[in-house]
Design a protein around this motif. Structure first.
Motif, PDB file in Angstrom:
ATOM      1  N   LEU A   1       0.810  -1.210   0.000  1.00  0.00           N
ATOM      2  CA  LEU A   1       0.000   0.000   0.000  1.00  0.00           C
ATOM      3  C   LEU A   1       0.843   1.260   0.000  1.00  0.00           C
ATOM      4  N   GLN A   2       1.934   1.251   0.748  1.00  0.00           N
ATOM      5  CA  GLN A   2       2.755   2.447   0.878  1.00  0.00           C
ATOM      6  C   GLN A   2       3.764   2.597  -0.263  1.00  0.00           C
ATOM      7  N   TYR A   3       4.381   1.483  -0.664  1.00  0.00           N
ATOM      8  CA  TYR A   3       5.477   1.568  -1.624  1.00  0.00           C
ATOM      9  C   TYR A   3       5.178   0.900  -2.968  1.00  0.00           C
ATOM     10  N   GLY A   4       4.047   0.214  -3.081  1.00  0.00           N
ATOM     11  CA  GLY A   4       3.728  -0.455  -4.332  1.00  0.00           C
ATOM     12  C   GLY A   4       4.579  -1.677  -4.604  1.00  0.00           C
ATOM     13  N   LEU A   5       5.159  -2.266  -3.546  1.00  0.00           N
ATOM     14  CA  LEU A   5       5.984  -3.462  -3.712  1.00  0.00           C
ATOM     15  C   LEU A   5       5.124  -4.713  -3.639  1.00  0.00           C
ATOM     16  N   ARG A   6       5.389  -5.638  -4.523  1.00  0.00           N
ATOM     17  CA  ARG A   6       4.669  -6.918  -4.502  1.00  0.00           C
ATOM     18  C   ARG A   6       5.356  -7.828  -3.484  1.00  0.00           C
ATOM     19  N   ALA A   7       4.769  -7.933  -2.324  1.00  0.00           N
ATOM     20  CA  ALA A   7       5.374  -8.692  -1.225  1.00  0.00           C
ATOM     21  C   ALA A   7       4.538  -9.931  -0.922  1.00  0.00           C
ATOM     22  N   ALA A   8       5.160 -11.075  -1.072  1.00  0.00           N
ATOM     23  CA  ALA A   8       4.539 -12.337  -0.659  1.00  0.00           C
ATOM     24  C   ALA A   8       5.022 -12.677   0.744  1.00  0.00           C
ATOM     25  N   ASN A   9       4.302 -13.534   1.444  1.00  0.00           N
ATOM     26  CA  ASN A   9       4.831 -14.003   2.726  1.00  0.00           C
ATOM     27  C   ASN A   9       4.592 -15.503   2.870  1.00  0.00           C
ATOM     28  N   TYR A  10       5.579 -16.154   3.468  1.00  0.00           N
ATOM     29  CA  TYR A  10       5.555 -17.608   3.565  1.00  0.00           C
ATOM     30  C   TYR A  10       5.879 -18.016   5.002  1.00  0.00           C
ATOM     31  N   PRO A  11       4.953 -18.725   5.666  1.00  0.00           N
ATOM     32  CA  PRO A  11       5.189 -19.123   7.058  1.00  0.00           C
ATOM     33  C   PRO A  11       6.027 -20.400   7.148  1.00  0.00           C
ATOM     34  N   LEU A  12       7.007 -20.392   8.031  1.00  0.00           N
ATOM     35  CA  LEU A  12       7.767 -21.611   8.307  1.00  0.00           C
ATOM     36  C   LEU A  12       7.047 -22.370   9.409  1.00  0.00           C
ATOM     37  N   THR A  13       6.433 -23.479   9.054  1.00  0.00           N
ATOM     38  CA  THR A  13       5.666 -24.279  10.005  1.00  0.00           C
ATOM     39  C   THR A  13       6.611 -25.192  10.793  1.00  0.00           C
ATOM     40  N   PRO A  14       6.133 -25.751  11.900  1.00  0.00           N
ATOM     41  CA  PRO A  14       6.967 -26.727  12.630  1.00  0.00           C
ATOM     42  C   PRO A  14       7.450 -27.870  11.740  1.00  0.00           C
ATOM     43  N   ASP A  15       6.603 -28.319  10.799  1.00  0.00           N
ATOM     44  CA  ASP A  15       7.030 -29.373   9.867  1.00  0.00           C
ATOM     45  C   ASP A  15       8.180 -28.901   8.989  1.00  0.00           C
ATOM     46  N   ASP A  16       8.098 -27.643   8.498  1.00  0.00           N
ATOM     47  CA  ASP A  16       9.183 -27.080   7.682  1.00  0.00           C
ATOM     48  C   ASP A  16      10.480 -27.030   8.480  1.00  0.00           C
ATOM     49  N   LEU A  17      10.359 -26.647   9.749  1.00  0.00           N
ATOM     50  CA  LEU A  17      11.538 -26.440  10.581  1.00  0.00           C
ATOM     51  C   LEU A  17      12.208 -27.748  10.984  1.00  0.00           C
ATOM     52  N   GLU A  18      11.497 -28.844  10.836  1.00  0.00           N
ATOM     53  CA  GLU A  18      12.089 -30.152  11.129  1.00  0.00           C
ATOM     54  C   GLU A  18      12.887 -30.701   9.959  1.00  0.00           C
ATOM     55  N   GLN A  19      12.793 -30.031   8.806  1.00  0.00           N
ATOM     56  CA  GLN A  19      13.535 -30.474   7.629  1.00  0.00           C
ATOM     57  C   GLN A  19      14.971 -29.956   7.686  1.00  0.00           C
ATOM     58  N   ASP A  20      15.754 -30.378   6.725  1.00  0.00           N
ATOM     59  CA  ASP A  20      17.167 -29.996   6.705  1.00  0.00           C
ATOM     60  C   ASP A  20      17.394 -28.591   6.174  1.00  0.00           C
ATOM     61  N   ASP A  21      16.419 -28.044   5.476  1.00  0.00           N
ATOM     62  CA  ASP A  21      16.627 -26.741   4.850  1.00  0.00           C
ATOM     63  C   ASP A  21      15.288 -26.099   4.532  1.00  0.00           C
ATOM     64  N   LEU A  22      15.348 -24.893   3.972  1.00  0.00           N
ATOM     65  CA  LEU A  22      14.149 -24.180   3.559  1.00  0.00           C
ATOM     66  C   LEU A  22      13.341 -24.994   2.547  1.00  0.00           C
ATOM     67  N   PRO A  23      12.038 -24.767   2.483  1.00  0.00           N
ATOM     68  CA  PRO A  23      11.233 -25.422   1.445  1.00  0.00           C
ATOM     69  C   PRO A  23      11.784 -25.133   0.052  1.00  0.00           C
ATOM     70  N   VAL A  24      11.661 -26.093  -0.835  1.00  0.00           N
ATOM     71  CA  VAL A  24      12.209 -25.975  -2.183  1.00  0.00           C
ATOM     72  C   VAL A  24      11.677 -24.742  -2.905  1.00  0.00           C
ATOM     73  N   CYS A  25      10.400 -24.434  -2.715  1.00  0.00           N
ATOM     74  CA  CYS A  25       9.806 -23.295  -3.421  1.00  0.00           C
ATOM     75  C   CYS A  25      10.440 -21.970  -3.008  1.00  0.00           C
ATOM     76  N   LEU A  26      11.019 -21.922  -1.807  1.00  0.00           N
ATOM     77  CA  LEU A  26      11.698 -20.707  -1.357  1.00  0.00           C
ATOM     78  C   LEU A  26      13.141 -20.651  -1.848  1.00  0.00           C
ATOM     79  N   LYS A  27      13.798 -21.786  -1.870  1.00  0.00           N
ATOM     80  CA  LYS A  27      15.199 -21.818  -2.275  1.00  0.00           C
ATOM     81  C   LYS A  27      15.385 -21.367  -3.717  1.00  0.00           C
ATOM     82  N   ALA A  28      14.327 -21.467  -4.505  1.00  0.00           N
ATOM     83  CA  ALA A  28      14.402 -21.023  -5.898  1.00  0.00           C
ATOM     84  C   ALA A  28      14.414 -19.504  -6.021  1.00  0.00           C
ATOM     85  N   HIS A  29      14.161 -18.803  -4.897  1.00  0.00           N
ATOM     86  CA  HIS A  29      14.044 -17.338  -4.950  1.00  0.00           C
ATOM     87  C   HIS A  29      14.860 -16.675  -3.837  1.00  0.00           C
TER      88      HIS A  29
END
Length: 258
Positions: free
Chosen positions: A161-189
């Motif tokens: 709203l203030q800056y016109g930036l396209r900002a997505a947000n992605y929650p790290l769930t307890p299941d995500d945090l038990e993995q060895d690394d960030l979710p694959v969809c995030l590592k691509a960006h």
């Protein structure tokens, strides 16, 4: 009455003058203030009525952005303490530029040229809120990552709203945090990822208000999730913003510069 009534008077939305007043008053932490914003005071009649209203209140200060000097007269004639942004700053700017200002109200927050872009960014933030539509992450300017309740959603919307930036947000769930690394969809960006964190105590308090006495809100759970998320952030050298003592405006400003 020990505090002061602070009136923010504007000939438009009042957003600018309210921000100025809050910034100035923050320098007086030992005094109490109640803030009242009075927008769209854009005629002599409204200015007179507003001045008469404020004159009945005790211990008042007025911050204003009234671009037309004639609209400030009723407040001065009533003997009120008026601090007008244009009144205080415009003469110095005129001197520096060698030109006289031409008063024109309502240009700060009107239908600016970037209006459509900002609305598009807001829709984008809503459509990619809380991990929705991850296939569209490649369209994001920024991707906010963090555990639940660190301020991702309000920050993404403010950036839009203030800056016109396209900002997505992605929650790290307890299941995500038990993995060895960030979710694959995030590592691509990775270049667009920004990590949000805060103190475990603050996170526990926020979660406790929403889900009292739950495991989700326990201090131990909050510490575990934040620690695991920090490992991911550091592994990929992500810019991190600690939101513990920041407003949404401050978080967004730091992210914009990161």
């Amino acid at each position: 009455m020990n505090g002061y009534s602070i009136f923010c008077v504007s000939d438009h939305t009042g957003v600018t003058v309210e921000s100025v007043a809050k910034s100035v008053l923050a320098q007086f932490p030992h005094l109490e203030f109640s803030l009242i914003t009075l927008p769209f005071v854009d005629s002599a009649e409204k200015a007179q009525a507003t001045a008469a209203r404020i004159a009945t209140a005790p211990r008042t200060l007025i911050f204003s952005t009234l671009t037309d000097p004639t609209l400030r007269l009723p407040f001065r004639q009533a003997g009120l303490s008026l601090f007008d942004v244009f009144d205080l700053i415009a003469p110095a700017v005129e001197s520096a530029l060698g030109q006289t200002a031409t008063p024109s109200g309502g240009h700060t927050h009107g239908m600016a040229s970037d209006y459509e872009a900002r609305m598009d960014a807001v829709n984008f933030a809503l459509n990619l809120d809380d991990g929705l539509n991850p296939e569209r992450l490649d369209q994001a300017d920024l991707i906010l990552v963090g555990v639940s309740r660190v301020g991702k959603t309000p920050t993404a919307l403010y950036l839009a709203l203030q800056y016109g930036l396209r900002a997505a947000n992605y929650p790290l769930t307890p299941d995500d945090l038990e993995q060895d690394d960030l979710p694959v969809c995030l590592k691509a960006h990775l270049p667009r990822l920004r990590g949000l964190t805060l103190s475990p105590e603050r996170l526990a308090a926020i979660r406790q208000a929403r889900y009292p006495d739950s495991r989700y809100a326990s201090l131990a759970q909050c510490r575990m999730e934040l620690s695991a998320a920090e490992v991911f952030f550091k592994r990929h050298a992500l810019p991190i913003v600690d939101t513990t003592r920041m407003s949404v405006e401050e978080i967004a400003a730091r992210l914009r510069l990161s």
